[in-house]
Design a protein around this motif. Sequence first.
Motif, PDB file in Angstrom:
ATOM      1  N   ASP A   1     109.620 -49.041 -23.958  1.00  0.00           N
ATOM      2  CA  ASP A   1     110.669 -48.117 -24.024  1.00  0.00           C
ATOM      3  C   ASP A   1     110.078 -48.480 -25.583  1.00  0.00           C
ATOM      4  O   ASP A   1     109.253 -47.890 -26.123  1.00  0.00           O
TER       5      ASP A   1
ATOM      6  N   GLY B   1     114.333 -43.246 -16.017  1.00  0.00           N
ATOM      7  CA  GLY B   1     115.067 -43.581 -15.501  1.00  0.00           C
ATOM      8  C   GLY B   1     114.492 -44.131 -14.365  1.00  0.00           C
ATOM      9  O   GLY B   1     115.717 -44.230 -13.098  1.00  0.00           O
TER      10      GLY B   1
ATOM     11  N   ALA C   1     124.187 -45.655 -12.967  1.00  0.00           N
ATOM     12  CA  ALA C   1     124.648 -45.399 -14.702  1.00  0.00           C
ATOM     13  C   ALA C   1     125.967 -44.647 -14.763  1.00  0.00           C
ATOM     14  O   ALA C   1     125.829 -43.742 -14.055  1.00  0.00           O
TER      15      ALA C   1
ATOM     16  N   LYS D   1     122.474 -50.991 -14.811  1.00  0.00           N
ATOM     17  CA  LYS D   1     121.691 -49.724 -14.416  1.00  0.00           C
ATOM     18  C   LYS D   1     121.756 -48.511 -15.489  1.00  0.00           C
ATOM     19  O   LYS D   1     121.593 -47.494 -15.452  1.00  0.00           O
ATOM     20  N   ASN D   2     122.733 -49.226 -16.842  1.00  0.00           N
ATOM     21  CA  ASN D   2     122.775 -47.921 -17.600  1.00  0.00           C
ATOM     22  C   ASN D   2     122.008 -48.043 -19.087  1.00  0.00           C
ATOM     23  O   ASN D   2     121.767 -46.935 -19.588  1.00  0.00           O
ATOM     24  N   VAL D   3     120.932 -48.960 -18.573  1.00  0.00           N
ATOM     25  CA  VAL D   3     119.652 -48.609 -18.804  1.00  0.00           C
ATOM     26  C   VAL D   3     118.819 -47.348 -18.990  1.00  0.00           C
ATOM     27  O   VAL D   3     118.143 -46.354 -19.376  1.00  0.00           O
ATOM     28  N   THR D   4     119.363 -46.495 -17.630  1.00  0.00           N
ATOM     29  CA  THR D   4     118.206 -45.802 -17.044  1.00  0.00           C
ATOM     30  C   THR D   4     119.433 -43.669 -17.765  1.00  0.00           C
ATOM     31  O   THR D   4     119.062 -43.233 -17.423  1.00  0.00           O
ATOM     32  N   ALA D   5     119.841 -44.535 -18.561  1.00  0.00           N
ATOM     33  CA  ALA D   5     121.059 -43.820 -18.901  1.00  0.00           C
ATOM     34  C   ALA D   5     121.368 -42.113 -20.349  1.00  0.00           C
ATOM     35  O   ALA D   5     120.263 -43.084 -20.734  1.00  0.00           O
ATOM     36  N   SER D   6     121.035 -41.371 -19.812  1.00  0.00           N
ATOM     37  CA  SER D   6     120.391 -40.237 -21.384  1.00  0.00           C
ATOM     38  C   SER D   6     121.320 -40.569 -22.558  1.00  0.00           C
ATOM     39  O   SER D   6     120.321 -40.115 -23.705  1.00  0.00           O
TER      40      SER D   6
ATOM     41  N   ASP E   1     122.845 -42.789 -25.816  1.00  0.00           N
ATOM     42  CA  ASP E   1     122.570 -43.590 -26.293  1.00  0.00           C
ATOM     43  C   ASP E   1     123.825 -45.074 -25.912  1.00  0.00           C
ATOM     44  O   ASP E   1     123.395 -45.938 -25.942  1.00  0.00           O
TER      45      ASP E   1
ATOM     46  N   ALA F   1     123.873 -46.130 -22.706  1.00  0.00           N
ATOM     47  CA  ALA F   1     121.777 -47.205 -22.480  1.00  0.00           C
ATOM     48  C   ALA F   1     122.177 -48.322 -23.071  1.00  0.00           C
ATOM     49  O   ALA F   1     121.817 -49.445 -23.267  1.00  0.00           O
TER      50      ALA F   1
ATOM     51  N   GLY G   1     124.135 -52.207 -21.699  1.00  0.00           N
ATOM     52  CA  GLY G   1     123.170 -52.481 -19.940  1.00  0.00           C
ATOM     53  C   GLY G   1     123.320 -53.973 -20.273  1.00  0.00           C
ATOM     54  O   GLY G   1     122.281 -54.277 -19.182  1.00  0.00           O
TER      55      GLY G   1
END
Length: 370
Positions: free
Chosen positions: A38, A65, A114, A239-244, A246, A249, A252
């Motif tokens: 990351d 993602g 996400a 799974k918001n860690v995969t969102a485009s 910010d 994301a 999360g």
Amino acid sequence: MERRLDNSWVTFSAAFRDPEDTVLSSLKLTAPDGSSCDAQGNVEQLAGYQLTSTAVRATPFDTFGEEKPDSACITSPYVVATVDLGSNATVGTPIELRVVETPAVTNLDQLPEAFDGDPSWTDPATGKPTVTQGGTSFDDAPTLVPGSYADSIVQGETLTYQVQVDWGQQLNAQVTLPELDASHRGAAGGTPIANLRVYNPGRGEATSNDLGTGHNSQLAYFGDGRSVLSTVAGPVRVKNVTASSDAVAGAGLDGLYTVVVFVSKQPEGKSIPVPFRLDLGVSGTVEGAPEYADPLAASGAAEPSEEPTAEPSDETRGELSDEPSGSASGSSSSRSDDGGGFPVGGVLGGLAVLAIAAGAGVYLKSRSKA
């Protein structure tokens, strides 16, 4: 940073408060083989003494993602963090580095995907505001419940507040600054910038900057009329860690979210407290909670002893100073003209947390609460 748990998720954050405008050039997290886990770049502190933070995470998802449970970012015994505060930073500016490690999530396939798109604004329920006093850092922020609050702020000051946001929920935060009379507008010495940010429990930013509602999270505060700042964080999903986005994301992690209010300092500005209203709302159904692997099943995890030891061992004692560092919780009875003390060595949540502070302290002038 060595993992204590097999396949754990690691969150690494860097917080800073430079006396001048500055940019954190990059914060990177990589696996031992050099593969990127990351990265965050060009994290901007808008003006001097604004509390600013960013975070990177090592999870089973790659930078596109896609789920990669066998990647080195999640299976390696350690990950490497690289911090570059930037060439324009003031020499001696402290940086707080913080590591949070959580066990592997075992029910990823059962969790919601996400959030798709940008979060929408939901008006917080408002009422007669309760007088409160914000903290000056992540460590001394008061914990509030959803509702309406009254506080005041001077130029160059950062105020912090925390509110619990659970899985599936969304935080809506709004700050209302009043119209000022002519004498107070003249005392401002110019046009300060008012800013509202939200940080997740891992101290990564989760601020939505444009809600399409006629106001946003930053504005020039002229004082010639009522000014409103607002932002959204959530809905909170693993799974918001995969969102485009910010803003998505950043949502999360569940737990205490930090709302940060800041007004920039003008060279000729006077330290006159300006009252404001803070409305906090938490909406949505609690759902989508992860299930975690048993941390005691991790490689090298020790079983707890039946009886506590009388004294800590040399290994657990470490090399920490006997002197306390940072701001103690609840110690916000005074404020500073330049934004308050910088948190050093603070600890917040997580199964395993490491906080490191570097640099020099800052001399502060305190002002009493008006």
